[in-house]
Design an enzyme around this catalytic site. Structure first.
Site, short mmCIF file in Angstrom:
data_model
loop_
_atom_site.label_atom_id
_atom_site.label_comp_id
_atom_site.label_asym_id
_atom_site.label_seq_id
_atom_site.Cartn_x
_atom_site.Cartn_y
_atom_site.Cartn_z
N HIS A 147 -8.70 2.09 13.36
CA HIS A 147 -7.37 2.69 13.39
C HIS A 147 -7.13 3.46 12.10
CE1 HIS A 147 -6.98 -1.26 11.44
NE2 HIS A 147 -6.01 -0.73 10.72
N CYS A 192 -1.92 -5.00 5.03
CA CYS A 192 -3.25 -4.36 5.01
C CYS A 192 -3.07 -2.90 4.62
CB CYS A 192 -3.95 -4.50 6.36
SG CYS A 192 -3.17 -3.59 7.71
#
Length: 688
Positions: free
Chosen positions: A65, A199
């Site tokens: 992603h 993250c």
């Protein structure tokens, strides 16, 4: 999520055998629907995100992603691979692959939907249903939430959930014992934990870690509340909830925002993947710390190189992170002090180092006074180098309690002329001593004064004794030996050293190897009167570090067709970055095509480093690029050395990329010929 994934974005027979091929196959579906405007540019962004941290998860899941300027709207593509694709998960290849594409400025609503998907991936019924689904439309409906996965039973469930069951089973086993005494540790109420997950992109891992921790908390009979610091922003936990917590878990790969809120509590600090893969272990660790009375003394800003990591992280990796923590804090002192000293020399000549203190003698209208002022400010800044290096190495190891013994050990290293080697040793000693003290089970009555009085007092005394009495003199001798060796470099030895440093500067473009070479060079000039050899080394290092971004800029100019539109835009910025000695300007090119860009850059960097040594170029400033050319000895030959390396790297990149294009065209031609032949055969009548 109705417009984010459709049947056209689903491939239930994904044939790719590598993560790059899998991402390309799914991205091509996005391009076909107009969701991605530049395939190569988007894939470069995906590769850059993958380089930060593998996106494979336990249970056979891969979630490549990224955020990208080439994405027109938030999009999700799904692929199911029979053979599996390696995305770096500890338990093996992934058979369920989700490619998540978010625009650079995606709105919160869409990111919240993607976050909900990330949480769903921790649900075994959801992943089992995707493994069993027979058509693309149903798979898309399951992912959108239009259909609810039916619970799997019997042998089929055991087979379908073989991958996803492993992690939850381990979590249940790990928390069974912990759950028994939840009430005994915190009175009649359950043990309470607050957690923060984050993250780099804040799209997937952040929310998967939160879901995993919440599930493990329920299994353990623990009250666990998570603050997700994701792309859609974050809502701070209620201060009362934090105050009532018995422990804290940080599962993050970027600095925790407002970390001071959680100070004074037992804390477990790990990477985000640990929150996904072993949540029960983390709960057990924080409960054990609470039982021992271990608390954090506070929270300073996170170090640039996070010391936290997976429990299985090797000592070598930890050591590199600790050293890089010290180096990253030291570099600004090197840059500021070095440039000020260099400017002082440029204005007042090298005799300015003997000027009287500007405190007693400063004339506003005399250039020599200004030169002396710059030199003396720079010299003071340089005086902090070794203490800062040692202090923040210790900080990287033991957090704030390591600062005092680290700084004191570094100052002792400076006083006994142990130099940078002494600073490295002092920092490691200080961090190790503090970590050892923190493991001692201290009576509750003393815990309040441990971080303020006891740890600084004992650790500083121990480090001071070791530096003055035990290791200081041998280190000072080693430092003197290295300095003498540098001063004696000449001829082929100097050329080989220049080539080696050039290779290191271009190997990882601002990474650990690059920083080792840069630190080696700055250590030599971090004195008021550096040797000629030290200044030659500094010149070679800076020249080599300028080569990769300048070469990429030149290559995109002379052969733009070999690069994507995004790379051509990055090439324009690389001119300025390279000229400013910012090697990281070549990272987008290296991330997209490492096998061609990095070796080419290393060859050019080695040539530039060697030529700089041959030409005898010297540099007193540790940074600045072409903007400090007036401070360089033999500036014309120095620029020739840089130009030679840039031209060589450019030629190699253009050649290697040019060879790739004909190969791709030949493959495409062969495929087309094969298709044509098949079509021709299909038109022939069948013999009776």
């Amino acid at each position: 999520m109705s417009d984010m994934i459709t049947a056209d974005l689903v491939d239930l027979d994904l044939s790719a055998d590598t993560k790059e091929a899998a991402a390309r196959a799914l991205a091509e579906r996005m391009v076909a629907l107009g969701r991605v405007t530049d395939l190569e540019g988007f894939l470069a962004d995906v590769a850059a995100r993958e380089a930060q941290m593998p996106t494979g998860l336990d249970g056979g899941i891969g979630i490549p992603h990224c955020r990208s300027a080439h994405v027109t709207e938030p999009t999700l593509a799904f692929g199911r691979s029979a053979a599996g694709v390696d995305f770096g998960a500890p338990d093996g290849p992934a058979d369920l692959i989700f490619l998540i594409a978010a625009p650079a400025g995606a709105d919160d609503a869409h990111l919240t939907i993607l976050s909900a998907l990330a949480r769903q991936l921790m649900n075994s019924e959801f992943t089992d249903a995707l493994r069993a689904v027979g058509d693309a439309a149903t798979a898309a409906a399951l992912i959108r939430g239009d259909e609810t996965p039916a619970p799997t039973t019997g042998a089929a469930a055991a087979s379908a959930s073989q991958n996803t069951a492993a992690a939850p089973a381990a979590a249940s086993a790990g928390t069974a014992a912990a759950g028994k005494d939840a009430g005994s540790e915190a009175g009649e109420r359950p043990f309470r934990i607050v957690a923060v997950t984050s993250c780099p992109t804040g799209i997937a891992h952040t929310y998967m870690a939160a879901e995993s921790l919440e599930n493990a908390g329920r299994d353990a009979g623990v009250e666990l509340v998570v603050e997700t610091q994701g792309s859609a922003g974050f809502t701070r936990l209620d201060p009362e909830v934090i105050a009532a917590a018995d422990g804290v878990i940080f599962a993050h790969d970027v600095p925790v925002r407002d970390k001071d809120r959680f100070a004074g509590k037992p804390t477990v600090d790990v990477g985000v993947k640990a929150g996904i893969n072993r949540p029960a272990d983390l709960i057990g660790e924080v409960r054990a710390k609470a039982a021992r009375g271990e608390v954090t003394s506070g929270s300073a800003p996170a170090t640039p190189v996070e010391r936290a990591g997976e429990a299985g992280e090797g000592y070598g990796t930890k050591l590199r992170k600790w050293l890089m923590s010290g180096v990253s804090y030291m570099v600004p002192f090197v840059a500021a002090g070095g440039l000020l000293i260099a400017l002082g020399f440029a204005i007042g000549g090298y005799e300015i180092k003997s000027a009287p203190s500007v405190l007693n003698h400063f004339v506003w209208t005399q250039s020599d006074s200004w030169a002396a002022l710059m030199f003396q400010i720079g010299a003071v800044a340089f005086g902090f180098l070794v203490p800062v290096l040692a202090g923040y190495i210790a900080y990287g190891m033991a957090d704030r309690p390591g600062l005092v013994p680290g700084f004191v050990g570094g100052m002792i290293a400076s006083q006994i002329n142990a130099g940078f080697l002494g600073g490295l040793v002092a920092g490691l000693l200080a961090g190790g001593v503090v970590m050892a003290i923190q493991k001692i089970n201290i009576p509750k009555v003393l815990r309040g004064i441990m971080p303020v009085v006891v740890i600084p007092l004992i650790s500083t005394a121990i480090v001071g004794f070791l530096m003055f009495v035990v290791v200081g003199k041998p280190i000072a001798s080693a430092q003197k030996g290295m300095t003498d060796w540098l001063n004696g470099l000449s001829g082929s030895n100097a050329v080989l050293l220049g080539a080696l440093l050039g290779l290191m500067m271009c190997f990882d473009l601002g990474g650990p190897v690059n920083k080792v070479a840069y630190t080696f060079a700055t250590a030599g000039i971090a004195v008021s009167n550096p040797s000629d050899s030290a200044m030659k080394i500094m010149a070679a290092v800076m020249a080599a570090g300028m080569v990769p971004p300048l070469a990429m800029a030149l290559a995109t100019t002379v052969r733009g067709k070999l690069f994507t539109e995004t790379e051509r835009e990055n090439g324009k910025a690389a001119w300025v970055l390279g000229a400013s000695f910012i090697s990281e300007g070549a990272i987008p090119f290296a991330a997209a095509d490492p096998l061609r860009v990095i070796p080419s850059s290393m060859v050019g960097g080695a040539i530039t480093g060697a030529l700089s040594m041959v030409f005898g170029a010297t540099l007193r400033a540790p940074h600045g690029g072409i903007f400090v050319v007036p401070l360089i000895g033999n500036p014309f030959l120095y620029l020739i050395a840089i130009a030679a390396g840039v031209c060589v790297t450019t030629a190699l990149v253009v050649l290697l990329k040019g060879l790739r294009k004909p190969a791709q065209q030949a493959a495409a031609g062969g495929s087309a010929a094969g298709t044509a032949a098949t079509a021709k055969e299909a038109k022939q009548p069948v013999a009776a």
